[in-house]
Scaffold this active site. Structure first.
Site, PDB file in Angstrom:
ATOM      1  N   GLU A  45       0.850  -1.191   0.000  1.00  0.00           N
ATOM      2  CA  GLU A  45       0.000   0.000   0.000  1.00  0.00           C
ATOM      3  C   GLU A  45       0.887   1.244   0.000  1.00  0.00           C
ATOM      4  O   GLU A  45       1.924   1.285   0.670  1.00  0.00           O
ATOM      5  CB  GLU A  45      -0.886   0.003   1.253  1.00  0.00           C
ATOM      6  CG  GLU A  45      -1.757   1.243   1.369  1.00  0.00           C
ATOM      7  CD  GLU A  45      -2.327   1.439   2.772  1.00  0.00           C
ATOM      8  OE1 GLU A  45      -3.442   1.967   2.877  1.00  0.00           O
ATOM      9  OE2 GLU A  45      -1.653   1.051   3.752  1.00  0.00           O
ATOM     10  N   LYS A 114     -10.408   0.158  -0.480  1.00  0.00           N
ATOM     11  CA  LYS A 114     -10.243  -0.076   0.958  1.00  0.00           C
ATOM     12  C   LYS A 114     -11.524   0.275   1.722  1.00  0.00           C
ATOM     13  O   LYS A 114     -12.066   1.369   1.593  1.00  0.00           O
ATOM     14  CB  LYS A 114      -9.078   0.770   1.470  1.00  0.00           C
ATOM     15  CG  LYS A 114      -8.656   0.508   2.903  1.00  0.00           C
ATOM     16  CD  LYS A 114      -7.412   1.344   3.209  1.00  0.00           C
ATOM     17  CE  LYS A 114      -6.886   1.089   4.611  1.00  0.00           C
ATOM     18  NZ  LYS A 114      -5.674   1.909   4.872  1.00  0.00           N
ATOM     19  N   CYS A 154      -4.198  -3.001   4.479  1.00  0.00           N
ATOM     20  CA  CYS A 154      -3.687  -2.436   5.731  1.00  0.00           C
ATOM     21  C   CYS A 154      -4.683  -2.465   6.901  1.00  0.00           C
ATOM     22  O   CYS A 154      -4.870  -3.504   7.524  1.00  0.00           O
ATOM     23  CB  CYS A 154      -3.180  -1.016   5.467  1.00  0.00           C
ATOM     24  SG  CYS A 154      -2.003  -0.409   6.712  1.00  0.00           S
TER      25      CYS A 154
END
Length: 301
Positions: A45, A114, A154
């Site tokens: 990322e 995300k 993440c």
């Protein structure tokens, strides 16, 4: 059991605000992974640009921009699938933190936005991702040569329901590309990734950005590194430590996933989703301390 395997390139580098230099590093890592026999190369990322919120907002670009074109060209030249773990992606609907899947012909085969944005305050530093990007709204699983990969980014790792939903949808490998803050990485990174692997009896592959080896270097925030690969029984298969540029190619055997899930059939043991969605009953129980203090109701059981 089948003999399906997937050779995947785990990558890590120190990302800066220099997009051109970061892209060159990404292409170099793709080439190294391809030379090592990888079929899929997982990139971290924010690996193409890591800085402050305002810097990353200013550098946001679309999938038709030069950075993505360079990665598409690399995927085509080296004949590998590339998963760009997360970029600030400008779309007609706003800016998203998007993971892009680029096939071996250089075409964009899919995208995951995300779900969970990192709005937190760590060590006095505020991380307000929602000031830069919008949250996604759907999960994505990618089939590569018969092996299913679940996409996360993440902060999603702190929401175990994401990995579980991907596993239920058939994911045998869960990707967790990250630019993990150093303080939380030191405390939680290994534990979280091993937990997601153990809970779902799946491989977890987590490429990462890492802080500079130069102690005088400062950037938007310092990231932890330790790009990690974890097996379905929770063992750490690779840890890239604090290397400022590193690639490791691993061969993941899906028979290991099948064997683990046969031993512990937790996915099949899930109850109907309505059970988990129901409101828990809250019980009020007096402790010995509250009884001695006379605060418990007389005659309470």
């Amino acid at each position: 059991m089948t003999s399906r395997t997937l050779r995947i390139g785990l990558t890590q580098w120190h990302a800066t605000t220099d997009v051109e230099a970061n892209v060159a590093t990404a292409v170099r890592c793709i080439e190294r992974a391809a030379e090592g026999g990888a079929a899929v190369v997982a990139l971290p990322e924010n690996g193409l640009m890591l800085g402050t919120n305002s810097e990353m907002r200013a550098a946001a670009s679309g999938v038709d921009g030069d950075p993505v074109r360079s990665l598409r060209d690399a995927a085509r030249r080296f004949g590998v699938v590339v998963v760009l773990g997360g970029m600030k992606n400008t779309t007609d609907d706003g800016v998203f933190n998007s993971a892009l899947v680029i096939d071996a012909s250089g075409e964009i085969a899919g995208r995951y936005d995300k779900l969970h944005l990192f709005d937190a305050n760590i060590g006095g530093q505020s991380f307000e991702a929602s000031s830069v990007e919008k949250p996604g709204s759907e999960l994505v699983v990618v089939d590569v040569d018969g092996v299913r990969l679940g996409l996360t980014i993440c902060y999603d790792v702190r929401f175990p329901e994401v990995a579980r939903a991907l596993a239920v949808a058939g994911a045998e490998v869960i990707l967790v590309p990250a630019a993990f803050v150093y303080a939380t990485g030191e405390a939680h990174w290994h534990t979280l990734l091993r937990a997601r692997a153990i809970e779902n009896l799946a491989y977890v592959v987590a490429p990462a950005t890492v802080r500079s080896a130069d102690p005088e270097y400062t950037d938007g925030f310092t990231t932890y590194g330790h790009a990690l690969a974890v097996g379905p029984w929770g063992s750490v298969l690779a840890d890239l430590g604090d290397a400022t540029e590193a690639v490791e190619v691993l061969e993941l055997d899906m028979a290991e996933v099948e064997a683990a899930r046969a031993k512990l059939p937790v996915l099949g043991g899930r109850r109907d989703p309505s059970v988990y969605a129901s409101q828990p009953r809250v019980l009020s129980v007096a402790s010995s301390r509250s009884v001695a203090g006379g605060s418990a109701k007389e005659g309470a059981a």
